[in-house]
Design an enzyme around this catalytic site. Sequence first.
Site, short mmCIF file in Angstrom:
data_model
loop_
_atom_site.label_atom_id
_atom_site.label_comp_id
_atom_site.label_asym_id
_atom_site.label_seq_id
_atom_site.Cartn_x
_atom_site.Cartn_y
_atom_site.Cartn_z
N CYS A 1 0.86 -1.19 0.00
CA CYS A 1 0.00 0.00 0.00
C CYS A 1 0.89 1.23 0.00
O CYS A 1 2.12 1.12 0.12
CB CYS A 1 -0.94 -0.02 1.22
N CYS B 1 -0.23 4.24 1.82
CA CYS B 1 -0.66 5.22 2.83
C CYS B 1 0.40 5.53 3.87
O CYS B 1 0.47 6.66 4.37
CB CYS B 1 -1.96 4.76 3.50
N CYS C 1 -4.10 6.16 0.03
CA CYS C 1 -3.55 4.91 -0.50
C CYS C 1 -3.29 4.97 -1.99
O CYS C 1 -3.28 3.94 -2.68
CB CYS C 1 -4.50 3.75 -0.19
N LYS D 1 -12.32 -4.95 2.35
CA LYS D 1 -11.75 -4.07 3.39
C LYS D 1 -12.73 -2.92 3.61
O LYS D 1 -12.95 -2.10 2.72
CB LYS D 1 -10.39 -3.55 2.96
N ARG E 1 -11.36 7.57 3.80
CA ARG E 1 -11.11 6.56 2.77
C ARG E 1 -12.40 5.90 2.29
O ARG E 1 -12.38 4.81 1.72
CB ARG E 1 -10.13 5.51 3.31
N GLU F 1 -16.76 -7.59 -4.87
CA GLU F 1 -15.33 -7.32 -4.69
C GLU F 1 -14.51 -8.61 -4.75
O GLU F 1 -13.48 -8.69 -5.41
CB GLU F 1 -15.10 -6.61 -3.35
N LYS G 1 -11.46 -7.75 6.26
CA LYS G 1 -10.90 -6.84 7.26
C LYS G 1 -11.90 -5.72 7.52
O LYS G 1 -12.35 -5.10 6.55
CB LYS G 1 -9.58 -6.26 6.76
N SER H 1 -6.44 -3.61 14.76
CA SER H 1 -5.88 -2.91 15.91
C SER H 1 -6.93 -2.49 16.93
O SER H 1 -6.70 -2.58 18.14
CB SER H 1 -5.11 -1.68 15.42
#
Length: 324
Positions: free
Chosen positions: A120, A122, A130, A195, A217, A233, A248, A274
């Site tokens: 990526c 970012c 990104c 995602k 985003r 997707e 994710k 996270s």
Amino acid sequence: MPLTFDRHRRLRQTAALRAMVRETHLRVEDLIYPLFVVEGSGIKREVPSMPGVYHLSLDRLSEEVDDIAKLGIPAVMVFGVPNEKDEVGSQAYCETGIVQRAIRQIKAEHKDLVVIADTCLCEYTSHGHCGVVENEQVLNDPSLELLVKTAVSQAQAGADIIAPSNMMDGFVAAIRRGLDEAGFEYVPIMSYAIKYASAFYGPFRDAANSAPQFGDRKTYQMDPANRLEAFREAESDVKEGADFLMVKPALAYMDIIRDIKNRFPLPLAAYNVSGEYAMVKAAAQNGWIDEKAVVMEMLTGMKRAGADLIITYFAKDVARWLAE
């Protein structure tokens, strides 16, 4: 007349019986551990919002990777935090970039450890998005060119798997062609196929120093309310040549994990992100929950939902608990 009913409890009477009939198993081989590598020396700096997760300079990386290998964790995912950023994220595809150097070092010291490169821009762009930005719009096709350069440079450094996380349309097709043309036709792609534009990413952006400098985003990551869009997707990425799919985040998207597993025959990864990690850590530090019991239940739930692999900051803890 005696009551007649099923006695399901018969198979729950002892730990040995429960283990014999257990349907879902969490194994150390299922785990992927993320690493955050930074410029400089002598750095092992804890991420404030992610207790137990560290920024590591290359000279401190070896001890961490040694520990991971000894625990039997089969794979790491490498993220880089460069000192210098620019509009086009040039450090992402620089031969001497922080991720490229980290990959070379890890593979030199642990050739059997699977190294997954997060692909990526970012972490490397001054604007934190990104891809290529023009008039505060993220441009899809020009971004693909830079992502291909990044993927090829990571493969040249020795990455075993390329994991593009940018959610640009056509990113798998572009990277697959770029890898093939560069002679890396056997390097697989683990696509961040589904995602979501999630609030659970906050601590990661502290760790990777990748928060967008304007906007958000949502024009390229998925709306958390959408389910059918996930199928579209995933189908696109399968057609374009993905070797793995990923969902994710994981915890709030168990239904999507199951849906994708039911529809597509590729290995499926779930990213225990996270924010999910930080919530459990904070509650455990306050004595509100049993951390080990909650983590094992949570990750087992991801496996039960259909994940073959789990990317998690708990990987080292889980490996130790499984070895007990």
